[in-house]
Write an enzyme that holds these catalytic residues in place. Sequence first.
Site, PDB file in Angstrom:
ATOM      1  N   GLU A 232       0.888  -1.170   0.000  1.00 10.23           N
ATOM      2  CA  GLU A 232       0.000   0.000   0.000  1.00 10.23           C
ATOM      3  C   GLU A 232       0.917   1.208   0.000  1.00 10.23           C
ATOM      4  OE1 GLU A 232      -3.172  -0.165  -0.274  1.00 10.23           O
ATOM      5  OE2 GLU A 232      -3.548  -2.276   0.138  1.00 10.23           O
ATOM      6  N   CYS A 266      -2.501   9.387   2.858  1.00 12.64           N
ATOM      7  CA  CYS A 266      -2.000   8.834   1.581  1.00 12.64           C
ATOM      8  C   CYS A 266      -2.907   9.191   0.416  1.00 12.64           C
ATOM      9  CB  CYS A 266      -1.868   7.322   1.693  1.00 12.64           C
ATOM     10  SG  CYS A 266      -3.402   6.524   2.165  1.00 12.64           S
TER      11      CYS A 266
HETATM   12  P1  NAD Z   1       7.843   4.786   5.396  1.00 14.66           P
HETATM   13  O1  NAD Z   1       7.863   4.039   4.112  1.00 14.66           O
HETATM   14  O2  NAD Z   1       9.010   5.628   5.727  1.00 14.66           O
HETATM   15  O3  NAD Z   1       7.675   3.764   6.629  1.00 14.66           O
HETATM   16  C1  NAD Z   1       6.601   2.867   6.728  1.00 14.66           C
HETATM   17  C2  NAD Z   1       6.971   1.733   7.660  1.00 14.66           C
HETATM   18  O4  NAD Z   1       8.051   1.027   7.086  1.00 14.66           O
HETATM   19  C3  NAD Z   1       7.415   2.169   9.058  1.00 14.66           C
HETATM   20  O5  NAD Z   1       6.814   1.335  10.019  1.00 14.66           O
HETATM   21  C4  NAD Z   1       8.931   1.954   9.044  1.00 14.66           C
HETATM   22  O6  NAD Z   1       9.421   1.541  10.292  1.00 14.66           O
HETATM   23  C5  NAD Z   1       9.079   0.830   8.039  1.00 14.66           C
HETATM   24  N1  NAD Z   1      10.363   0.836   7.325  1.00 14.66           N
HETATM   25  C6  NAD Z   1      11.173   1.884   7.082  1.00 14.66           C
HETATM   26  N2  NAD Z   1      12.259   1.472   6.359  1.00 14.66           N
HETATM   27  C7  NAD Z   1      12.103   0.137   6.155  1.00 14.66           C
HETATM   28  C8  NAD Z   1      12.854  -0.857   5.477  1.00 14.66           C
HETATM   29  N3  NAD Z   1      14.004  -0.564   4.855  1.00 14.66           N
HETATM   30  N4  NAD Z   1      12.386  -2.129   5.449  1.00 14.66           N
HETATM   31  C9  NAD Z   1      11.232  -2.437   6.054  1.00 14.66           C
HETATM   32  N5  NAD Z   1      10.475  -1.537   6.710  1.00 14.66           N
HETATM   33  C10 NAD Z   1      10.896  -0.270   6.767  1.00 14.66           C
HETATM   34  O7  NAD Z   1       6.488   5.617   5.396  1.00 14.66           O
HETATM   35  P2  NAD Z   1       5.992   6.633   6.491  1.00 14.66           P
HETATM   36  O8  NAD Z   1       6.811   7.869   6.414  1.00 14.66           O
HETATM   37  O9  NAD Z   1       5.815   5.965   7.794  1.00 14.66           O
HETATM   38  O10 NAD Z   1       4.494   6.939   5.945  1.00 14.66           O
HETATM   39  C11 NAD Z   1       4.228   7.854   4.960  1.00 14.66           C
HETATM   40  C12 NAD Z   1       4.138   7.188   3.600  1.00 14.66           C
HETATM   41  O11 NAD Z   1       3.222   6.126   3.624  1.00 14.66           O
HETATM   42  C13 NAD Z   1       3.616   8.148   2.538  1.00 14.66           C
HETATM   43  O12 NAD Z   1       4.383   7.990   1.375  1.00 14.66           O
HETATM   44  C14 NAD Z   1       2.182   7.717   2.315  1.00 14.66           C
HETATM   45  O13 NAD Z   1       1.649   7.991   1.051  1.00 14.66           O
HETATM   46  C15 NAD Z   1       2.281   6.245   2.553  1.00 14.66           C
HETATM   47  N6  NAD Z   1       0.982   5.717   2.972  1.00 14.66           N
HETATM   48  C16 NAD Z   1       0.320   4.896   2.132  1.00 14.66           C
HETATM   49  C17 NAD Z   1      -0.933   4.432   2.511  1.00 14.66           C
HETATM   50  C18 NAD Z   1      -1.738   3.528   1.623  1.00 14.66           C
HETATM   51  O14 NAD Z   1      -2.716   2.967   2.099  1.00 14.66           O
HETATM   52  N7  NAD Z   1      -1.390   3.360   0.370  1.00 14.66           N
HETATM   53  C19 NAD Z   1      -1.483   4.797   3.744  1.00 14.66           C
HETATM   54  C20 NAD Z   1      -0.745   5.641   4.566  1.00 14.66           C
HETATM   55  C21 NAD Z   1       0.490   6.092   4.178  1.00 14.66           C
END
Ligand code: NAD
Length: 488
Positions: A232, A266
């Site tokens: 997602e 998002c």
């Molecule tokens: P992010 O990708 O930085 O982190 C998301 C999660 O991934 C966190 O729990 C983090 O600990 C983990 N993570 C970070 N690096 C990782 C790695 N190398 N391997 C595995 N896990 C890792 O995103 P964020 O800043 O927490 O959230 C914002 C982003 O999420 C925005 O881009 C937004 O559009 C997206 N988002 C998408 C949806 C959807 O339903 N499509 C919903 C909410 C947010």
Amino acid sequence: MNTVSEAIKQQIPSISSGTSELDTLQGIFNNQIKGYDRDRYPTFNSRLHHLKQLYKLIDQNSEELTEALNKDFGCRARHETEIAEIIGSLSSIRYQIKNLHRFMKPQRRRTSIWFMPATGKVQLQPLGVVGIIAPWNYSVHLTIAPISAALAAGNRVMAKMSELTPHTSAVLKRLINESFPPDVLSIIDGGVDVSQAFTALPFNYLLFTGSTNVGKKVAMTTAQNLTPVTLELSGKSPVVIAPEYDIEEATLRTLWGKAFNAGQTCIAPDYVLVHKDKLLEFVRAARKAFNTLYPNGLDNADYTSVINKHHYERLTKLVNNAQAHGSEIIVLGESLEKSNKLAPTLIIQPDNESEIFNEEIFGPLLPVFTYEDIDDAIKQIDVHKDPLALYIFSKHKAQTEYITKNVRSGSVLINDTLLQYLQNDLPFGGVGKSGQGKYHGKEGFEAFSNKQAILNQRGLGNFTGIKLLYSPFTAMSKLMQTLIRKWP
Ligand code: NAD
């Protein structure tokens, strides 16, 4: 030798051997696998019990969760938390409870006449131990909604919450520890290194919600174990306002969707496309909409802060960069830097060299572009292919159908913003760069299940017509082949 642990250490060099986080992760995972082996197809009653427990836990502790979210954000508007996190979570659990019986029921499938009286069906079988990774922007709902679908589908679940909402993770972890055995459901907190180790566990399925860049890394790691994954992700979701639509109403609904959670959604409208003759009207309407939505300005508890200083500065840099590229900037309120409250801001026609043109904004900044006609609007959307959401304000069915058929997007909402996310019966997810796989609705239950195809060969005694296809091949076999070829 502990093979899973060794594999994780090889894949994630930053995790040193014997760290307590890794041992804890490993221990929980091993216990969940054992739990799954003890009970591979939980009954309806046991799934219902887990869902009701989850519901009670959120319902009875909503105040504590709201407080924790407020601490994590600095200021998280209570009403936004209530709508998006608490009501959102409760309604997704209730949806699974209501539909559990129907979802668990095997579906009959048609059997070809030549195989009669065999019968075919699809049974949705639990996958086993599944992982969920949640971001910070709606850290309760984006953890609980997938958990509820995964538990309904009969799985064991480990959920890793974001390091940017530590208070909320701590509260949810404690509440879940108090109500669930860890081999059924466990919340994991910790930093990015823990998320990386978590991703490397050989889950039977993983649902990741977060940015596209991290999503790519997750897909590469999960590929090592052939763990199926739903991603997602993010993207730039456009709003198209048709020329004849009431501009004030469209602008109010767009600005509401943009300012909710300070744009940290998002599916928030990323940018807006208005007809070339309507730009001034849109700007006027945006000022009016801001005053309607925030009559007391932003220095109060009803407007959410940007999550931290880093993101506040990232957003102000986007504004400065657009201005340096010649965009007009129209600030709709007064920002409060000390509390990371960034005012909704219009950025008029940023050029395609501006950073804001290319990046997902994830904040209350709204670029405004003009279009000549609907085909021109579609061409502009095509520059940022595969948006997670598409918003169209139009009164004409033919026009909305034309746009929805010609723009590939995860979801479409006609004449409003954000609301599609809260419809539990509609699948939710992206397409292409904005993600793969869907959850919510029946699709959520299916995502966390193996669609086991079952054919029951119920021949009469030892007879089955299909034996006519066995060797030795006779004229009868040839006749059967001809018939099956014509009428399969
Ligand atoms: P992010 O990708 O930085 O982190 C998301 C999660 O991934 C966190 O729990 C983090 O600990 C983990 N993570 C970070 N690096 C990782 C790695 N190398 N391997 C595995 N896990 C890792 O995103 P964020 O800043 O927490 O959230 C914002 C982003 O999420 C925005 O881009 C937004 O559009 C997206 N988002 C998408 C949806 C959807 O339903 N499509 C919903 C909410 C947010």
